[in-house]
Design an enzyme around this catalytic site. Structure first.
Site, PDB file in Angstrom:
ATOM      1  N   SER A  83       0.822  -1.216   0.000  1.00 42.88           N
ATOM      2  CA  SER A  83       0.000   0.000   0.000  1.00 42.88           C
ATOM      3  C   SER A  83       0.852   1.260   0.000  1.00 42.88           C
ATOM      4  CB  SER A  83      -0.893  -0.007   1.245  1.00 42.88           C
ATOM      5  OG  SER A  83      -0.110  -0.253   2.408  1.00 42.88           O
TER       6      SER A  83
ATOM      7  N   VAL B  51      -0.780  -9.776   7.934  1.00 41.83           N
ATOM      8  CA  VAL B  51       0.098 -10.946   8.134  1.00 41.83           C
ATOM      9  C   VAL B  51      -0.071 -11.582   9.517  1.00 41.83           C
ATOM     10  CG1 VAL B  51       1.827 -10.170   6.444  1.00 41.83           C
ATOM     11  CG2 VAL B  51       2.120  -9.570   8.869  1.00 41.83           C
TER      12      VAL B  51
ATOM     13  N   SER C 210      16.737  -6.949   6.762  1.00 36.40           N
ATOM     14  CA  SER C 210      17.260  -5.634   7.165  1.00 36.40           C
ATOM     15  C   SER C 210      18.693  -5.791   7.615  1.00 36.40           C
ATOM     16  CB  SER C 210      16.435  -5.065   8.317  1.00 36.40           C
ATOM     17  OG  SER C 210      17.084  -3.939   8.860  1.00 36.40           O
TER      18      SER C 210
ATOM     19  N   TYR D 257      13.208  -6.208  16.488  1.00 32.01           N
ATOM     20  CA  TYR D 257      13.297  -6.074  15.032  1.00 32.01           C
ATOM     21  C   TYR D 257      14.502  -6.854  14.500  1.00 32.01           C
ATOM     22  CZ  TYR D 257      13.432  -3.507  10.528  1.00 32.01           C
ATOM     23  OH  TYR D 257      13.434  -3.148   9.201  1.00 32.01           O
TER      24      TYR D 257
ATOM     25  N   LYS E 243      14.292 -10.138  12.066  1.00 27.54           N
ATOM     26  CA  LYS E 243      14.883 -10.137  10.725  1.00 27.54           C
ATOM     27  C   LYS E 243      15.967 -11.216  10.611  1.00 27.54           C
ATOM     28  CE  LYS E 243      12.558  -6.690   8.813  1.00 27.54           C
ATOM     29  NZ  LYS E 243      11.660  -6.882   7.676  1.00 27.54           N
TER      30      LYS E 243
ATOM     31  N   ILE F  33      16.841   3.112   4.372  1.00 27.47           N
ATOM     32  CA  ILE F  33      16.172   3.813   3.273  1.00 27.47           C
ATOM     33  C   ILE F  33      15.693   5.156   3.821  1.00 27.47           C
ATOM     34  CG2 ILE F  33      14.275   3.718   1.600  1.00 27.47           C
ATOM     35  CD1 ILE F  33      14.209   0.626   2.097  1.00 27.47           C
TER      36      ILE F  33
HETATM   37  N1  LIG Z   1      12.801   1.876   5.666  1.00 26.31           N
HETATM   38  C1  LIG Z   1      13.965   1.314   5.925  1.00 26.31           C
HETATM   39  O1  LIG Z   1      14.984   1.973   6.146  1.00 26.31           O
HETATM   40  C2  LIG Z   1      14.080  -0.182   5.938  1.00 26.31           C
HETATM   41  C3  LIG Z   1      15.348  -0.730   6.127  1.00 26.31           C
HETATM   42  C4  LIG Z   1      15.495  -2.101   6.139  1.00 26.31           C
HETATM   43  C5  LIG Z   1      14.399  -2.908   5.969  1.00 26.31           C
HETATM   44  N2  LIG Z   1      13.164  -2.359   5.803  1.00 26.31           N
HETATM   45  C6  LIG Z   1      12.033  -3.275   5.653  1.00 26.31           C
HETATM   46  O2  LIG Z   1      11.349  -2.991   4.449  1.00 26.31           O
HETATM   47  C7  LIG Z   1       9.971  -3.351   4.591  1.00 26.31           C
HETATM   48  C8  LIG Z   1       9.096  -2.179   4.163  1.00 26.31           C
HETATM   49  O3  LIG Z   1       9.423  -1.077   4.970  1.00 26.31           O
HETATM   50  P1  LIG Z   1       8.977   0.413   4.591  1.00 26.31           P
HETATM   51  O4  LIG Z   1      10.125   1.292   4.875  1.00 26.31           O
HETATM   52  O5  LIG Z   1       8.358   0.453   3.262  1.00 26.31           O
HETATM   53  O6  LIG Z   1       7.866   0.630   5.739  1.00 26.31           O
HETATM   54  P2  LIG Z   1       6.483   1.424   5.713  1.00 26.31           P
HETATM   55  O7  LIG Z   1       6.579   2.591   4.778  1.00 26.31           O
HETATM   56  O8  LIG Z   1       6.155   1.672   7.155  1.00 26.31           O
HETATM   57  O9  LIG Z   1       5.440   0.379   5.078  1.00 26.31           O
HETATM   58  C9  LIG Z   1       5.122  -0.765   5.806  1.00 26.31           C
HETATM   59  C10 LIG Z   1       4.144  -1.597   5.019  1.00 26.31           C
HETATM   60  O10 LIG Z   1       3.891  -2.776   5.788  1.00 26.31           O
HETATM   61  C11 LIG Z   1       2.497  -2.942   5.908  1.00 26.31           C
HETATM   62  N3  LIG Z   1       2.135  -3.606   7.164  1.00 26.31           N
HETATM   63  C12 LIG Z   1       2.425  -3.259   8.435  1.00 26.31           C
HETATM   64  N4  LIG Z   1       1.858  -4.130   9.297  1.00 26.31           N
HETATM   65  C13 LIG Z   1       1.212  -5.051   8.538  1.00 26.31           C
HETATM   66  C14 LIG Z   1       0.449  -6.215   8.832  1.00 26.31           C
HETATM   67  N5  LIG Z   1       0.181  -6.600  10.087  1.00 26.31           N
HETATM   68  N6  LIG Z   1      -0.037  -6.933   7.802  1.00 26.31           N
HETATM   69  C15 LIG Z   1       0.193  -6.562   6.516  1.00 26.31           C
HETATM   70  N7  LIG Z   1       0.871  -5.457   6.171  1.00 26.31           N
HETATM   71  C16 LIG Z   1       1.381  -4.718   7.184  1.00 26.31           C
HETATM   72  C17 LIG Z   1       1.888  -1.554   5.827  1.00 26.31           C
HETATM   73  O11 LIG Z   1       0.541  -1.701   5.370  1.00 26.31           O
HETATM   74  P3  LIG Z   1      -0.662  -0.699   5.770  1.00 26.31           P
HETATM   75  O12 LIG Z   1      -0.129   0.705   5.684  1.00 26.31           O
HETATM   76  O13 LIG Z   1      -1.695  -0.993   4.725  1.00 26.31           O
HETATM   77  O14 LIG Z   1      -1.132  -1.056   7.151  1.00 26.31           O
HETATM   78  C18 LIG Z   1       2.810  -0.899   4.786  1.00 26.31           C
HETATM   79  O15 LIG Z   1       2.364  -1.159   3.485  1.00 26.31           O
HETATM   80  C19 LIG Z   1       9.779  -3.768   6.055  1.00 26.31           C
HETATM   81  O16 LIG Z   1       9.832  -5.165   6.157  1.00 26.31           O
HETATM   82  C20 LIG Z   1      10.980  -3.149   6.741  1.00 26.31           C
HETATM   83  O17 LIG Z   1      11.337  -3.856   7.912  1.00 26.31           O
HETATM   84  C21 LIG Z   1      12.969  -1.016   5.777  1.00 26.31           C
END
Ligand SMILES: NC(=O)c1ccc[n+]([C@@H]2O[C@H](COP(=O)([O-])OP(=O)(O)OC[C@H]3O[C@@H](n4cnc5c(N)ncnc54)[C@H](OP(=O)(O)O)[C@@H]3O)[C@@H](O)[C@H]2O)c1
Length: 243
Positions: free
Chosen positions: A14, A60, A136, A149, A153, A182
């Protein structure tokens, strides 16, 4: 056209990285199933921009919504080739301050959620398919202020390996794509300024990542170009040099 005729479902598409991966897959001609938990309106906007035929609710933490999402995807497209386990949350706290409630919440979404999705996709995913788990940098070194976290991971990396072993006979590749930091909302909400400074000091390329930095690896791991790569962690982190 690297994903032509492939059907991909991405948890948490989303917004954020999941939405960026949906866009990248659609550019390579995949049919993308967009999923949301709470951000329904955003999911429909993503779906419009990637010309998706299907948007589904998938939490999830809730096995029934996962089952239903895969069933609908299969009914709509006749197959699922690619699953990206992207949904994730963070509840930062120093080790001595992390509550058990926060711990359970993060493990439930970031680790058990991946376990549930991987189990439930088994009846539907095509032989020769791809499962990509979004890990991550924290999971690779027990990152700072994120005990639950980091553990979730790192556990996901073990799950990747175990599942790759199980699905090898079906030529299904299972890999972890492990981003560094990111520059997005997730980072703004979860990383204190001093933690960001520390993270920057680890990088060889002195900037935080964009989505464009991430999606190349996500496309590669979903495409036939990576058919002999499984049970791996592909780190996309600016050369983070962890001490
Ligand atoms: N941002 C970073 O620096 C970074 C670094 C390393 C790894 N990551 C990993 O990358 C992935 C995406 O992160 P992001 O930065 O894009 O985060 P984000 O912008 O906060 O987006 C998180 C996404 O996860 C969904 N989500 C959360 N809880 C959920 C649940 N219970 N069931 C289904 N969907 C759920 C949210 O959906 P809704 O909004 O629809 O609820 C949203 O689409 C994550 O696994 C994160 O750990 C991010």
């Amino acid at each position: 056209m690297r994903l032509r005729d492939k059907v991909a479902i991405i948890t948490g598409s989303s917004r954020g990285l999941g939405a960026a991966i949906a866009e990248a897959y659609a550019k390579e001609w995949a049919d993308v199933v967009v999923t949301y938990n709470t951000s329904k309106d955003e999911a429909f906007k993503v779906a419009e921009s990637v010309s998706s035929k299907l948007v589904v609710h998938l939490d999830v933490r809730d096995r029934e919504t996962i089952k239903e999402a895969f069933k609908k995807s299969y009914e709509t497209f006749g197959k699922i080739d690619i699953l990206v386990n992207n949904a994730g949350i963070n509840r930062p706290a120093d080790f001595d301050k992390q509550t058990e409630e926060e711990w359970n919440e993060v493990i439930d979404v970031n680790l058990t959620g991946v376990f549930r999705c991987c189990q439930e996709v088994l009846p539907y995913i095509s032989d020769g398919g791809k499962i990509i788990n979004i890990g991550s940098l924290s999971g690779e070194y027990g990152g700072p202020r994120t005990p639950s976290y980091a553990v979730a991971k790192m556990g996901m990396m073990a799950l990747t390996h175990n599942l790759a072993r199980f699905l090898g006979p079906r030529n299904i590749c299972v890999n972890t794509l492990s981003p560094g930091v990111i520059a997005n909302e997730f980072t703004e909400k979860t990383m204190a300024p001093h933690v960001k400074e520390m993270a920057m000091s680890l990088l060889l390329i002195k900037r935080f990542a964009t989505y464009d930095d991430m999606v190349g690896a996500a496309v590669f791991l979903a495409s036939d170009e990576s058919n002999y790569i499984t049970a791996q962690t592909i780190s996309v982190n600016g050369g983070a040099w962890v001490r």
